[in-house]
Structure formats: structure tokens, C-alpha cells
Design a protein around this motif. Sequence first.
Motif, PDB file in Angstrom:
ATOM      1  N   LEU A  23      43.961  43.306  38.389  1.00  0.00           N
ATOM      2  CA  LEU A  23      44.835  42.699  39.382  1.00  0.00           C
ATOM      3  C   LEU A  23      44.509  41.225  39.462  1.00  0.00           C
ATOM      4  N   SER A  24      45.524  40.404  39.307  1.00  0.00           N
ATOM      5  CA  SER A  24      45.378  38.967  39.512  1.00  0.00           C
ATOM      6  C   SER A  24      46.454  38.506  40.478  1.00  0.00           C
ATOM      7  N   PHE A  25      46.578  37.201  40.659  1.00  0.00           N
ATOM      8  CA  PHE A  25      47.465  36.688  41.692  1.00  0.00           C
ATOM      9  C   PHE A  25      48.365  35.588  41.143  1.00  0.00           C
ATOM     10  N   GLU A  55      50.625  39.934  44.061  1.00  0.00           N
ATOM     11  CA  GLU A  55      49.822  40.647  43.075  1.00  0.00           C
ATOM     12  C   GLU A  55      50.473  40.669  41.703  1.00  0.00           C
ATOM     13  N   ILE A  56      49.645  40.581  40.688  1.00  0.00           N
ATOM     14  CA  ILE A  56      50.032  40.822  39.300  1.00  0.00           C
ATOM     15  C   ILE A  56      49.135  41.957  38.822  1.00  0.00           C
ATOM     16  N   VAL A  57      49.671  43.159  38.746  1.00  0.00           N
ATOM     17  CA  VAL A  57      48.892  44.325  38.364  1.00  0.00           C
ATOM     18  C   VAL A  57      49.364  44.811  36.995  1.00  0.00           C
ATOM     19  N   VAL A  58      48.440  44.941  36.068  1.00  0.00           N
ATOM     20  CA  VAL A  58      48.769  45.443  34.734  1.00  0.00           C
ATOM     21  C   VAL A  58      47.805  46.573  34.378  1.00  0.00           C
ATOM     22  N   SER A  59      48.320  47.576  33.687  1.00  0.00           N
ATOM     23  CA  SER A  59      47.529  48.751  33.341  1.00  0.00           C
ATOM     24  C   SER A  59      47.883  49.228  31.941  1.00  0.00           C
ATOM     25  N   VAL A  90      48.034  40.359  26.542  1.00  0.00           N
ATOM     26  CA  VAL A  90      48.919  39.202  26.755  1.00  0.00           C
ATOM     27  C   VAL A  90      50.345  39.662  27.043  1.00  0.00           C
ATOM     28  N   ASN A  91      50.863  40.570  26.234  1.00  0.00           N
ATOM     29  CA  ASN A  91      52.245  41.020  26.403  1.00  0.00           C
ATOM     30  C   ASN A  91      52.468  41.670  27.773  1.00  0.00           C
ATOM     31  N   LEU A  92      51.499  42.466  28.229  1.00  0.00           N
ATOM     32  CA  LEU A  92      51.640  43.127  29.518  1.00  0.00           C
ATOM     33  C   LEU A  92      51.622  42.119  30.664  1.00  0.00           C
ATOM     34  N   ILE A  93      50.735  41.145  30.586  1.00  0.00           N
ATOM     35  CA  ILE A  93      50.639  40.139  31.656  1.00  0.00           C
ATOM     36  C   ILE A  93      51.882  39.262  31.674  1.00  0.00           C
ATOM     37  N   GLY A 113      58.669  39.228  35.381  1.00  0.00           N
ATOM     38  CA  GLY A 113      59.325  40.010  36.426  1.00  0.00           C
ATOM     39  C   GLY A 113      59.303  39.304  37.763  1.00  0.00           C
ATOM     40  N   LEU A 114      58.199  38.619  38.065  1.00  0.00           N
ATOM     41  CA  LEU A 114      58.124  37.853  39.311  1.00  0.00           C
ATOM     42  C   LEU A 114      59.135  36.722  39.306  1.00  0.00           C
TER      43      LEU A 114
END
Length: 491
Positions: free
Chosen positions: A329-331, A353-357, A373-376, A382-383
Motif C-alpha cells: 500500500l502506498s499513497f 491509497e494505492i493498493v496492489v496485490s 511496475v505494470n500493476l502500480i 485508475g486514480l
Amino acid sequence: MKMKKMINTKQLEVIKVAPLNSKSISEISLPLTYFDTPFLLGSPTEMLFFYSLPNIEITLFMNSLLPKLKHSLSLTLQHYYPLVGNLVWPPQSNQPFIKYAHGDTVTLLVAESTANFDHLSSKTYTRYANDFQHLLPQLAVQSTNSSNAVPLVALQITLFRNSGICIGLTQPHAAGDGRSVAMFLKSWSLNSHLETITTYLSNEQSLLIPFFDRTVVKDVSIRFQEAYFQQLVEFIRSKYSMSEHDCKNWLLASMEDLKVPADHIAASFELTGADISRLRKWVSSRSSARTSRFVLVCAYIWVCLAKATKFKTTRDDDREGLMKTSSVLSFGDYRTRLDPPLPPTYFGNCVGEIVVSTKRGDLVGENGLVVAVNLIVKEIRGLDNALVRDVDPGLAHFLFPNGDVGEFDVIAGSTQFGFYELDFGWERPKKVELASIAKTRAIFFADSRNGNDGVEISLVRCKDEIDAFGLSFVNGLNGLSDMNQGRNSRI
């Protein structure tokens, strides 16, 4: 292991600093927005700035440096006066809010330490996180029978004779995010060069005058703030076994909840500008995703964390571990993403929040960094596309992880805050520490002191975890070197 030397701290003075011309400043109350509310249960932000001054002695410090710091702080608080107030929750109020009243002051503790300045401000792996605690000011919570008043900032200046000075800051996270903290500190540092001048002069300083109007944060349906606040109250009632009425006394209890493990050490790692360029080149050869410094740093940290788990395991067959979900989770800063956008100097919390899994096996594989990288990038895109009108920015995963994300690591920081640019007249800091990560286990990154687009990454863990992360960090960079030499590389 050697026994740690006892650290002695001597309190020299406690100064109450009021805003300059405070009598002309109107009293004010500021509501919390849905960006602030989720942070009410978060650990206070705790920061340390170490400045090397090899010839500093107590007379020069007390008679010259300290008066200048006090005056420049008073000048800064003239514009940041809500920070002089408190976070309060009176019995007659449905929700807590920020209140500044005449007579409010900021506590500035002046102390002297016998600790080894060079050791604490180094990048060695032998610095115990507990050794920093005596440099951090405490928030002097004022308690009554019905509620608590929590100061919005506390400051400490610690002298290390013939070595240097450390400036410590403690601030409830509900008062503001990292950009807000950076604005306040940069304004203070700039004002420290003004001698007796009492007004902002330069264009740079005028760009640091904060914007406190909370009405610009539009909660279109009113659902965010109400929903988060109800979650917050239920969480407090459950955790502290309080009645709904007694929840108004939660502030003090929540801040005393987190402790620093005695065996945890603080470590820092650096990605140089050249390292980041090599990471970008490696990713660009395998993906068309736009790779900013923020994206590359977060992705590389995530991959290193995933690989560190592998280095800690004693099993050769880790198939079960590879199938487990790894989440970070980042911001993201929402100031420019809101509709309409907020002023860049908006003071408060305005991050989401920026949540990637993904499965850990995807991250430790040959193209793990590309996957990260692609997920983030997808999450950030999206934001941007949502304009944040109907997107929930409440950090629900951060405070109330009841969904399907499971356990996650938190990555905090930015390459835009400029903490290593804070010059109070003694040049740049030798070392910057986000000391609160010792309680939150977040990983912090900021611009490197060495400049050149480098990034400093800091974390606090037990020694085994630090060693495992360090091994994955170094091996990943060595893999880039292998690529440049024509050999197959996996990072």
C-alpha cells in the motif's frame, strides 16, 4: 553483542512559542475531512533532522542559534497558526475538530544528548531504533473529565556538543500529510535566514503560505466522512472497550498504543540516479508502461520485500509461499486529482491509497519488476481517470483491513518533499529519519542527500529481516550489472 552505552539527556529549556503578532490572528475551528478521519488512529508522524556542526558548543548554541530558531519559528507560525492549536473533541460535538484559540503555543523542548551523533546520523546497520526516542518531542495531551486536547505539533532541538544538532518533530497524522509537513519545515528553514525581518519576501516563501480552507474538499454525497467516522467509533469501542460517550477520550490511549521493539534496528539503502536509470532501461525493454521515479522505487521495494521472504526461509521447496498473496500500500496525492483541484499549498491530508496485490511467485520470477511496475501504473492510471469524485480515498485497507487484500507492507514517502533541502543556516541535513516507521513498520523513501536524482530508502526491522532485504536489494542491482555485461539477468 556489546552492551549498549547508556544515553543521558539533559533538558536545557522548555520554550512556549506563539505566532508572531498573535493578538491580531483570529481564533479558528477547522473540521476534519474524509481525508483526515482515517488517520485519527494512526501513529503520529515523527521526524528527525541531523545537522553536522563539528565546533558547536553550548554558549554559541544557547546565545546565537537558539534565539534565531525561536524567532524564525514564531514568524512561520504567523502563517501556520492553526498548527498552534489542538485536536479537540468536546462533549457537545459529534466529531473531533481542530481549534486554535488565543494563548495557544507550540512547545519547543531544548535538550542536550551524550549519544554519539555520528553513529545516530550514519547509515550503519547497528543503530537501534530505540536510540532515537530521546530525540523526539512528546505531544503534551491535556486531559479533562470529558475530553482530551492534542497539540498539532511538538518540536525538540537537541545539542550534541562538538558534533551537531538534531531537530525533532512530532505531529498527529490527522493534522496533515507529508506534503503539509514538508511545507511547514521548509518555511521555517527559509525564515531562519531572515534575521529580524518579519515578513515573507521571496517568491519561494510566498509559495509556502498554507491554504487551510476545508470547504474546498467536496464530499459530494456526504457518505465518505460519515462512513469512516462510524467505522472509527466502532473500532475504538471494540478495541478499548469504551462506551460511545467515552470514545471522546480515545485520543490519548490511541497514541500510547504503539511501542518500538527493543531489538529493531534502523537501516538505509540508496538507489542512485544511475541505478534508477538502469532500472528504467531494464523495464522499458520489457514493458511500454510509463516509469516515473515513484513507480520504479515502489516497484523495486516491493520486489525486494518478496525476495527477502525467500532468503529468510530455510526450505528449498517454497511453492506454498510462492502462491501466497503479496500486497503493498502506498499513497497518491489527490490535490490535483479532485474536481475541482485543490490549491497546491492546501494544508491537511489529501492522499489516497494505492493498493496492489499479486502472488509472490510473480514478483520473484524473471520479470518480477515488470509485473510490479505494470500493476502500480495501472492503479495510478485508475486514480487519474476517476477524477476522484466517486472514488473512496479513505484508506480503508490501511486502517480497517477486513477485505481480501490480507497483510500488506506500507510504502510511505515521496521524491518531491525535499527534506534534504532543509537548510537552517547549517547547510543540508546529514541524515533524515522518519522515526515513526519504527512503530508502523512502514518503509520510507525520500530524495537522497547526495542528489543526482537518487533515492534513500529506510526501514526498521529485526536484524534478520534487514539482512534479507539488504541481500535482495544488492542482488537486484548486481543483476542490472550483469545485463550491461551481456549476461542473463533476473531482478
